[in-house]
Motif scaffolding. Structure first.
Motif, mmCIF file in Angstrom:
data_model
loop_
_atom_site.group_PDB
_atom_site.id
_atom_site.type_symbol
_atom_site.label_atom_id
_atom_site.label_comp_id
_atom_site.label_asym_id
_atom_site.label_seq_id
_atom_site.Cartn_x
_atom_site.Cartn_y
_atom_site.Cartn_z
ATOM 1 N N GLY A 168 13.787 -7.315 3.464
ATOM 2 C CA GLY A 168 14.659 -6.146 3.385
ATOM 3 C C GLY A 168 14.639 -5.448 2.042
ATOM 4 O O GLY A 168 15.308 -4.436 1.852
ATOM 5 N N GLN A 169 13.851 -5.958 1.097
ATOM 6 C CA GLN A 169 13.788 -5.377 -0.246
ATOM 7 C C GLN A 169 12.934 -4.113 -0.249
ATOM 8 O O GLN A 169 11.910 -4.037 0.424
ATOM 9 C CB GLN A 169 13.191 -6.398 -1.213
ATOM 10 N N LEU A 170 13.341 -3.111 -1.021
ATOM 11 C CA LEU A 170 12.526 -1.917 -1.211
ATOM 12 C C LEU A 170 11.361 -2.278 -2.125
ATOM 13 O O LEU A 170 11.552 -2.972 -3.126
ATOM 14 C CB LEU A 170 13.343 -0.791 -1.836
ATOM 15 N N VAL B 274 5.678 -3.207 6.165
ATOM 16 C CA VAL B 274 6.348 -2.299 5.243
ATOM 17 C C VAL B 274 6.728 -1.068 6.052
ATOM 18 O O VAL B 274 5.871 -0.396 6.618
ATOM 19 C CB VAL B 274 5.460 -1.926 4.028
ATOM 20 N N GLU B 275 8.030 -0.823 6.120
ATOM 21 C CA GLU B 275 8.547 0.314 6.880
ATOM 22 C C GLU B 275 8.695 1.495 5.939
ATOM 23 O O GLU B 275 9.304 1.398 4.878
ATOM 24 C CB GLU B 275 9.897 -0.042 7.511
ATOM 25 N N ALA B 276 8.074 2.600 6.327
ATOM 26 C CA ALA B 276 8.169 3.829 5.551
ATOM 27 C C ALA B 276 8.349 4.994 6.514
ATOM 28 O O ALA B 276 7.573 5.134 7.460
ATOM 29 C CB ALA B 276 6.904 4.030 4.710
ATOM 30 N N MET B 277 9.368 5.772 6.305
ATOM 31 C CA MET B 277 9.646 6.960 7.132
ATOM 32 C C MET B 277 9.689 6.611 8.616
ATOM 33 O O MET B 277 9.069 7.261 9.446
ATOM 34 C CB MET B 277 8.619 8.061 6.856
ATOM 35 N N LYS B 278 10.373 5.540 8.943
ATOM 36 C CA LYS B 278 10.571 5.085 10.328
ATOM 37 C C LYS B 278 9.293 4.581 10.995
ATOM 38 O O LYS B 278 9.258 4.375 12.189
ATOM 39 C CB LYS B 278 11.209 6.174 11.194
ATOM 40 N N LEU B 279 8.231 4.397 10.225
ATOM 41 C CA LEU B 279 6.986 3.827 10.743
ATOM 42 C C LEU B 279 6.844 2.412 10.205
ATOM 43 O O LEU B 279 6.991 2.172 9.007
ATOM 44 C CB LEU B 279 5.775 4.654 10.322
ATOM 45 N N PHE B 280 6.573 1.458 11.090
ATOM 46 C CA PHE B 280 6.416 0.064 10.701
ATOM 47 C C PHE B 280 4.923 -0.237 10.564
ATOM 48 O O PHE B 280 4.192 -0.211 11.540
ATOM 49 C CB PHE B 280 7.088 -0.851 11.731
ATOM 50 N N PRO C 37 0.808 -1.216 0.000
ATOM 51 C CA PRO C 37 0.000 0.000 0.000
ATOM 52 C C PRO C 37 0.846 1.274 0.000
ATOM 53 O O PRO C 37 0.305 2.375 0.003
ATOM 54 C CB PRO C 37 -0.794 -0.118 1.306
ATOM 55 N N MET C 38 2.169 1.105 0.007
ATOM 56 C CA MET C 38 3.043 2.281 0.078
ATOM 57 C C MET C 38 4.445 1.918 -0.390
ATOM 58 O O MET C 38 4.786 0.751 -0.534
ATOM 59 C CB MET C 38 3.102 2.802 1.512
ATOM 60 N N VAL C 39 5.252 2.934 -0.599
ATOM 61 C CA VAL C 39 6.664 2.752 -0.887
ATOM 62 C C VAL C 39 7.376 2.539 0.440
ATOM 63 O O VAL C 39 7.102 3.236 1.414
ATOM 64 C CB VAL C 39 7.232 4.001 -1.600
ATOM 65 N N GLY C 40 8.258 1.560 0.512
ATOM 66 C CA GLY C 40 8.974 1.320 1.755
ATOM 67 C C GLY C 40 9.833 0.076 1.677
ATOM 68 O O GLY C 40 10.128 -0.430 0.603
ATOM 69 N N THR C 41 10.219 -0.424 2.839
ATOM 70 C CA THR C 41 11.052 -1.618 2.939
ATOM 71 C C THR C 41 10.213 -2.768 3.461
ATOM 72 O O THR C 41 9.533 -2.633 4.473
ATOM 73 C CB THR C 41 12.246 -1.368 3.886
#
Length: 160
Positions: free
Chosen positions: A145-147, A120-126, A88-92
């Motif tokens: 760990g993949q983007l 999915v981690e985005a901007m330090k939010l898990f 649902p977002m860009v992240g790790t």
């Protein structure tokens, strides 16, 4: 704080608008969304050279993720009938809550709509990602760990 569906709606609205950046702050939480600004593709071609030594062609091509098609049509049809759980977002992408814990799901795991399948981690939010479908995990499409990109398929599920 916004729930995942509200965040998805925000992403979709911003994606369809002419807004390039958006920031939302509420009760100590902050969400920043930024569109990628496509840079023009430059292509330089060499001119015909009379000497025996030619200069290389310089090319810069913007690449987009390509998903390989299965080798045979049966496999292609099987993939089309499967439900895709997407990011649902860009992240790790993280398969588990910490490195020393088993993944949330693996191939063959039975899931329900509320089953957490990954983070999915985005901007330090898990952000815990829920399956939103009942069925069985058939394939994990990304590595720990993949983007990942917004809308990128993470899992294939045989829905019940």
């Amino acid at each position: 704080m916004l729930n995942i569906d509200e965040i998805r709606q925000l992403i979709k609205l911003i994606d369809e608008s002419s807004i390039d950046e958006f920031t939302y702050e509420n009760e100590g939480s902050k969400i920043e969304l930024k569109k990628r600004i496509n840079q023009p593709v430059q292509m330089v071609q060499e001119a015909p050279v009379v000497s025996t030594q030619a200069s290389p062609v310089q090319t810069q091509v913007q690449q987009s993720p390509v998903q390989e098609k299965p080798a045979n049509q049966e496999a292609a049809n099987a993939h089309e009938n499967l439900h895709k759980i997407t990011s649902p977002m860009v992240g790790t992408f993280y398969a588990s809550s910490s490195p020393d814990v088993d993944p949330y799901v693996t191939i063959g795991s039975k899931i329900s709509e509320s089953t957490v399948v990954c983070i999915v981690e985005a901007m330090k939010l898990f952000n815990e990602i829920e399956a939103e479908v009942k069925g069985e995990i058939v394939e994990v499409l990304v590595e720990n760990g993949q983007l990942v990109e917004y809308g990128q398929p993470l899992f294939l599920v045989k829905a019940e």
